[in-house]
Write a protein that holds these residues in place. Structure first.
Motif, PDB file in Angstrom:
ATOM      1  N   LEU A 136       3.891   5.747  -5.540  1.00 35.92           N
ATOM      2  CA  LEU A 136       3.815   5.853  -6.999  1.00 35.92           C
ATOM      3  C   LEU A 136       2.794   6.901  -7.432  1.00 35.92           C
ATOM      4  O   LEU A 136       3.076   7.764  -8.279  1.00 35.92           O
ATOM      5  N   VAL A 137       1.592   6.827  -6.852  1.00 33.00           N
ATOM      6  CA  VAL A 137       0.538   7.772  -7.219  1.00 33.00           C
ATOM      7  C   VAL A 137       0.952   9.203  -6.908  1.00 33.00           C
ATOM      8  O   VAL A 137       0.759  10.118  -7.716  1.00 33.00           O
ATOM      9  N   SER A 138       1.538   9.405  -5.739  1.00 38.67           N
ATOM     10  CA  SER A 138       1.983  10.745  -5.349  1.00 38.67           C
ATOM     11  C   SER A 138       3.031  11.278  -6.322  1.00 38.67           C
ATOM     12  O   SER A 138       2.979  12.437  -6.742  1.00 38.67           O
ATOM     13  N   ALA A 139       3.978  10.426  -6.714  1.00 38.70           N
ATOM     14  CA  ALA A 139       5.025  10.862  -7.637  1.00 38.70           C
ATOM     15  C   ALA A 139       4.462  11.198  -9.012  1.00 38.70           C
ATOM     16  O   ALA A 139       4.925  12.139  -9.677  1.00 38.70           O
ATOM     17  N   ILE A 140       3.454  10.453  -9.445  1.00 38.39           N
ATOM     18  CA  ILE A 140       2.840  10.726 -10.750  1.00 38.39           C
ATOM     19  C   ILE A 140       2.038  12.020 -10.715  1.00 38.39           C
ATOM     20  O   ILE A 140       2.155  12.882 -11.588  1.00 38.39           O
ATOM     21  N   VAL A 141       1.202  12.173  -9.683  1.00 39.99           N
ATOM     22  CA  VAL A 141       0.354  13.361  -9.570  1.00 39.99           C
ATOM     23  C   VAL A 141       1.190  14.629  -9.457  1.00 39.99           C
ATOM     24  O   VAL A 141       0.861  15.669 -10.041  1.00 39.99           O
ATOM     25  N   GLU A 142       2.294  14.568  -8.705  1.00 40.07           N
ATOM     26  CA  GLU A 142       3.131  15.744  -8.476  1.00 40.07           C
ATOM     27  C   GLU A 142       4.112  15.990  -9.616  1.00 40.07           C
ATOM     28  O   GLU A 142       4.865  16.965  -9.583  1.00 40.07           O
ATOM     29  N   GLY A 143       4.133  15.113 -10.607  1.00 40.30           N
ATOM     30  CA  GLY A 143       4.995  15.330 -11.760  1.00 40.30           C
ATOM     31  C   GLY A 143       6.405  14.816 -11.596  1.00 40.30           C
ATOM     32  O   GLY A 143       7.251  15.046 -12.473  1.00 40.30           O
ATOM     33  N   ARG A 144       6.688  14.112 -10.508  1.00 39.10           N
ATOM     34  CA  ARG A 144       8.038  13.574 -10.314  1.00 39.10           C
ATOM     35  C   ARG A 144       8.253  12.307 -11.131  1.00 39.10           C
ATOM     36  O   ARG A 144       9.385  11.920 -11.390  1.00 39.10           O
ATOM     37  N   GLY A 176       7.973  -4.200 -20.346  1.00 40.89           N
ATOM     38  CA  GLY A 176       8.080  -3.724 -18.972  1.00 40.89           C
ATOM     39  C   GLY A 176       6.850  -2.989 -18.508  1.00 40.89           C
ATOM     40  O   GLY A 176       5.801  -2.995 -19.158  1.00 40.89           O
ATOM     41  N   THR A 177       6.986  -2.305 -17.360  1.00 39.49           N
ATOM     42  CA  THR A 177       5.893  -1.557 -16.747  1.00 39.49           C
ATOM     43  C   THR A 177       6.195  -0.073 -16.850  1.00 39.49           C
ATOM     44  O   THR A 177       7.288   0.376 -16.468  1.00 39.49           O
ATOM     45  N   PHE A 178       5.226   0.706 -17.333  1.00 43.81           N
ATOM     46  CA  PHE A 178       5.424   2.133 -17.590  1.00 43.81           C
ATOM     47  C   PHE A 178       4.346   2.950 -16.871  1.00 43.81           C
ATOM     48  O   PHE A 178       3.245   2.451 -16.612  1.00 43.81           O
ATOM     49  N   VAL A 179       4.657   4.219 -16.599  1.00 45.25           N
ATOM     50  CA  VAL A 179       3.629   5.165 -16.164  1.00 45.25           C
ATOM     51  C   VAL A 179       2.708   5.408 -17.355  1.00 45.25           C
ATOM     52  O   VAL A 179       3.166   5.611 -18.482  1.00 45.25           O
ATOM     53  N   SER A 180       1.399   5.338 -17.119  1.00 40.85           N
ATOM     54  CA  SER A 180       0.443   5.470 -18.204  1.00 40.85           C
ATOM     55  C   SER A 180       0.635   6.782 -18.950  1.00 40.85           C
ATOM     56  O   SER A 180       0.765   7.854 -18.346  1.00 40.85           O
ATOM     57  N   THR A 181       0.623   6.712 -20.277  1.00 43.77           N
ATOM     58  CA  THR A 181       0.795   7.910 -21.099  1.00 43.77           C
ATOM     59  C   THR A 181      -0.469   8.744 -21.192  1.00 43.77           C
ATOM     60  O   THR A 181      -0.464   9.822 -21.773  1.00 43.77           O
ATOM     61  N   GLN A 182      -1.578   8.255 -20.615  1.00 42.20           N
ATOM     62  CA  GLN A 182      -2.835   9.005 -20.666  1.00 42.20           C
ATOM     63  C   GLN A 182      -3.038   9.867 -19.427  1.00 42.20           C
ATOM     64  O   GLN A 182      -4.103  10.429 -19.221  1.00 42.20           O
ATOM     65  N   TYR A 190       2.415  -3.244  -8.197  1.00 42.72           N
ATOM     66  CA  TYR A 190       2.351  -2.954  -9.630  1.00 42.72           C
ATOM     67  C   TYR A 190       1.000  -3.360 -10.213  1.00 42.72           C
ATOM     68  O   TYR A 190       0.387  -2.618 -10.993  1.00 42.72           O
ATOM     69  N   GLU A 191       0.537  -4.568  -9.854  1.00 50.28           N
ATOM     70  CA  GLU A 191      -0.724  -5.063 -10.414  1.00 50.28           C
ATOM     71  C   GLU A 191      -1.899  -4.176 -10.034  1.00 50.28           C
ATOM     72  O   GLU A 191      -2.770  -3.881 -10.858  1.00 50.28           O
ATOM     73  N   GLU A 192      -1.922  -3.711  -8.779  1.00 45.86           N
ATOM     74  CA  GLU A 192      -3.031  -2.853  -8.370  1.00 45.86           C
ATOM     75  C   GLU A 192      -2.939  -1.498  -9.042  1.00 45.86           C
ATOM     76  O   GLU A 192      -3.961  -0.914  -9.435  1.00 45.86           O
ATOM     77  N   ALA A 193      -1.716  -0.963  -9.217  1.00 40.88           N
ATOM     78  CA  ALA A 193      -1.549   0.325  -9.888  1.00 40.88           C
ATOM     79  C   ALA A 193      -1.950   0.222 -11.362  1.00 40.88           C
ATOM     80  O   ALA A 193      -2.498   1.168 -11.932  1.00 40.88           O
ATOM     81  N   VAL A 194      -1.694  -0.936 -11.992  1.00 37.55           N
ATOM     82  CA  VAL A 194      -2.132  -1.151 -13.377  1.00 37.55           C
ATOM     83  C   VAL A 194      -3.646  -1.198 -13.439  1.00 37.55           C
ATOM     84  O   VAL A 194      -4.288  -0.591 -14.308  1.00 37.55           O
ATOM     85  N   THR A 195      -4.263  -1.921 -12.502  1.00 35.59           N
ATOM     86  CA  THR A 195      -5.721  -2.040 -12.460  1.00 35.59           C
ATOM     87  C   THR A 195      -6.369  -0.671 -12.310  1.00 35.59           C
ATOM     88  O   THR A 195      -7.404  -0.377 -12.920  1.00 35.59           O
ATOM     89  N   LYS A 196      -5.771   0.202 -11.479  1.00 38.97           N
ATOM     90  CA  LYS A 196      -6.337   1.532 -11.234  1.00 38.97           C
ATOM     91  C   LYS A 196      -6.021   2.515 -12.359  1.00 38.97           C
ATOM     92  O   LYS A 196      -6.516   3.640 -12.357  1.00 38.97           O
ATOM     93  N   GLY A 197      -5.164   2.107 -13.330  1.00 35.18           N
ATOM     94  CA  GLY A 197      -4.896   2.972 -14.474  1.00 35.18           C
ATOM     95  C   GLY A 197      -3.692   3.874 -14.328  1.00 35.18           C
ATOM     96  O   GLY A 197      -3.420   4.682 -15.222  1.00 35.18           O
ATOM     97  N   ARG A 202       0.835  -1.210   0.000  1.00 37.53           N
ATOM     98  CA  ARG A 202       0.000   0.000   0.000  1.00 37.53           C
ATOM     99  C   ARG A 202       0.861   1.248   0.000  1.00 37.53           C
ATOM    100  O   ARG A 202       0.557   2.231  -0.675  1.00 37.53           O
ATOM    101  N   LYS A 203       1.949   1.236   0.767  1.00 35.64           N
ATOM    102  CA  LYS A 203       2.853   2.391   0.801  1.00 35.64           C
ATOM    103  C   LYS A 203       3.507   2.606  -0.557  1.00 35.64           C
ATOM    104  O   LYS A 203       3.717   3.744  -0.992  1.00 35.64           O
ATOM    105  N   ILE A 204       3.845   1.493  -1.233  1.00 37.66           N
ATOM    106  CA  ILE A 204       4.456   1.622  -2.559  1.00 37.66           C
ATOM    107  C   ILE A 204       3.467   2.241  -3.540  1.00 37.66           C
ATOM    108  O   ILE A 204       3.814   3.136  -4.328  1.00 37.66           O
ATOM    109  N   ILE A 205       2.210   1.789  -3.501  1.00 37.14           N
ATOM    110  CA  ILE A 205       1.185   2.358  -4.382  1.00 37.14           C
ATOM    111  C   ILE A 205       0.997   3.851  -4.100  1.00 37.14           C
ATOM    112  O   ILE A 205       0.951   4.679  -5.015  1.00 37.14           O
ATOM    113  N   GLU A 206       0.902   4.206  -2.817  1.00 41.81           N
ATOM    114  CA  GLU A 206       0.732   5.616  -2.447  1.00 41.81           C
ATOM    115  C   GLU A 206       1.908   6.442  -2.939  1.00 41.81           C
ATOM    116  O   GLU A 206       1.743   7.568  -3.426  1.00 41.81           O
TER     117      GLU A 206
END
Length: 509
Positions: A29-37, A81-87, A65-72, A23-27
């Protein structure tokens, strides 16, 4: 790419806790994506490498990773490999060059229905790839010799009469007369050529009609699940969307009266013959109720009748626009489901004063149609060749519908719920909660099968555990192969779900 040694601080996992939970890893990842890091398209380390960097068990990273993929948030591409979604949009913007002037543009947000990933684009060039589309016809069934002959004759006639020039008014009038005759005899519409406006596709018809009727802030009613190009057109024109529910008898017209009392409804968009995407036909009582509400609250009904020709159970319903007492329906039809998307011919049926406005608008923004193609289509209608072709392919499409129904029931059994439609070229298949259609669609891609999940048909992106499976463009053998791939993808999704639940219990225990 971000240096590997920086992943732990990047995900803000440098606290006192020596190990990070999934859960901490997902949080992080999401924080880094939202903040542009973490920028869209960034390649993440493999699960083994990330586990070493974060000092955690590899299963914890796999789960995250699997849950972050499921959430988009992430996308997994096989063998890459696994990438940050381009959308996803980020919080950082690249500074423009000082030497380049870029005017401000009105941004239009991407709608998932219109965007397709690299995998889908690549599959379009693969001969072994299969597509469960939205219900397109099979171009392989077209009477090629007949079409060649009629096009040659139309071309010869256009040269002889000097009407080959682009946008001949004569060819347009000839086609409108042919369409009016067809609509009077086959669909009960009391129309003539002056009440028909020609366009090059249904979406063009929808845009033209909506641009004439709507102004920013107007309220448009659409069904809870609907045709994405339609509601996206309304949104781009500044309309406010509100929705009505659907059930086994079509649109919940009983909810419409209350909506009209809450909002000043300007327009309602419906596909009553075979509702898109659920395929259900709107019953007679509800049709009359809808027309009465349009009269009472003075709103316009846009009726799109995209596949009227294909009705397999009894006689097809007549359009709402065929009601002699109605004054609020604008009717949109197309020949694309009859002859394929190559033949771009759509038409709008409305009162002659509305048609005048539509044609003036079309003349400025859309131009004219193909004079030779218009002549050919008119001749096909007048000589009965179009009707003959439809009678022949309808038998084949009915057979394909039965094949898909049988294959689905054999493969999924009680895991699916599908109501056999009265007509149309697609099935609406609801899945049990044990099968997540978002994951199912992703796994199907890895097996060279393209499907669209139900969420894409919701104007507000609400989850819908269902698929629309078009059967007409696939022959019976292709249908069987496609269903096998879908069942294989569902099996993989089920196995992954079981492993995920076991790992989650292990991590949280």
């Amino acid at each position: 790419m971000v240096q590997l040694r920086k992943w732990r601080p990047l995900l803000k996992l440098d606290g006192a806790q020596p190990q990070a939970s999934y859960r901490k890893i997902i949080e992080g990842l999401v924080s880094a994506i939202v903040e542009g890091r973490l920028r869209p398209g960034t390649l993440l380390p493999g699960t083994r490498e990330m586990a070493q960097l974060l000092n955690v068990n590899r299963k914890t990273v796999i789960l995250a990773y699997e849950e972050a993929v499921t959430k988009g948030w992430l996308i997994s591409i096989q063998r890459r490999g696994t990438f940050v979604s381009t959308q996803l949009a980020t919080g950082t913007v690249t500074a423009p060059s000082a030497k380049l002037f870029v005017p401000a543009l009105r941004e239009t947000p991407a709608v998932a229905y219109f965007t397709q990933g690299e995998q889908v684009t690549a599959l379009q060039h693969r001969r072994d790839a299969l597509f469960f589309d939205n219900g397109a016809c099979d171009h392989r069934l077209l009477p090629q010799a007949v079409l060649h002959r009629y096009y040659r004759n139309a071309l010869r006639n256009s040269f002889t009469t000097n009407t080959v020039r682009h946008g001949s008014e004569g060819s347009g009038h000839y086609l409108r007369n042919a369409l009016a005759e067809m609509l009077r005899h086959n669909r009960g519409l009391n129309v003539d050529a002056q009440q028909i406006c020609l366009t090059q596709g249904v979406q063009m018809s929808l845009y033209l009609t909506a641009s004439v009727l709507l102004k920013p802030g107007d309220v448009v009613v659409v069904e809870r699940l609907s045709y994405p190009p339609a509601w996206e057109i309304f949104r781009q024109l500044g309309a406010q969307l509100v929705t009505v529910d659907l059930d086994d008898e079509g649109c919940r017209v009983d909810q419409l009266d209350e909506l009209c009392r809450l909002h000043n409804v300007r327009m309602m968009y419906v596909t009553p013959h075979h509702q898109f995407p659920t395929t259900v036909s709107l019953r007679a009582g509800r049709r009359q109720q809808l027309l009465e509400l349009a009269r009472l609250h003075d709103f316009c009904i846009i009726e799109e009748d995209y596949d009227h020709e294909y009705h397999f159970a009894g006689r097809p319903y007549l359009p709402l626009a065929s009601d002699s007492a109605q004054r609020h329906v604008i009717y949109i039809g197309s020949l694309s489901k009859s002859l394929g998307s190559t033949f771009r011919c759509s038409y709008i049926v409305a009162p002659s004063n509305v048609i005048e406005v539509l044609e003036r608008t079309a003349a400025v923004s859309l131009g004219q149609g193909d004079a030779v193609m218009q002549r050919m289509l008119a001749d096909l209608i007048n000589d009965g060749e179009l009707k003959k072709h439809l009678r022949r392919v309808s038998r084949e499409y009915r057979r394909r519908r039965e094949t898909l129904l049988s294959c689905l029931l054999d493969a999924f059994g009680e895991q699916i719920s599908v109501q056999e439609p009265e007509g149309g070229l697609a099935l609406w298949v609801k899945f049990a909660d044990s099968i997540d259609v978002n994951q199912l669609a992703e796994k199907a891609l890895e097996l060279d099968l393209v499907v669209r999940n139900g969420r894409l048909f919701s104007p507000f992106g609400h989850p819908e555990n269902a698929l629309r499976l078009g059967f007409a463009s696939l022959n019976p053998e292709e249908i069987r192969t496609a269903t096998q791939r879908l069942a294989q993808a569902a099996q993989v999704v089920g196995e992954q779900l079981g492993r995920t639940l076991d790992e989650r219990r292990s991590c949280e225990g």
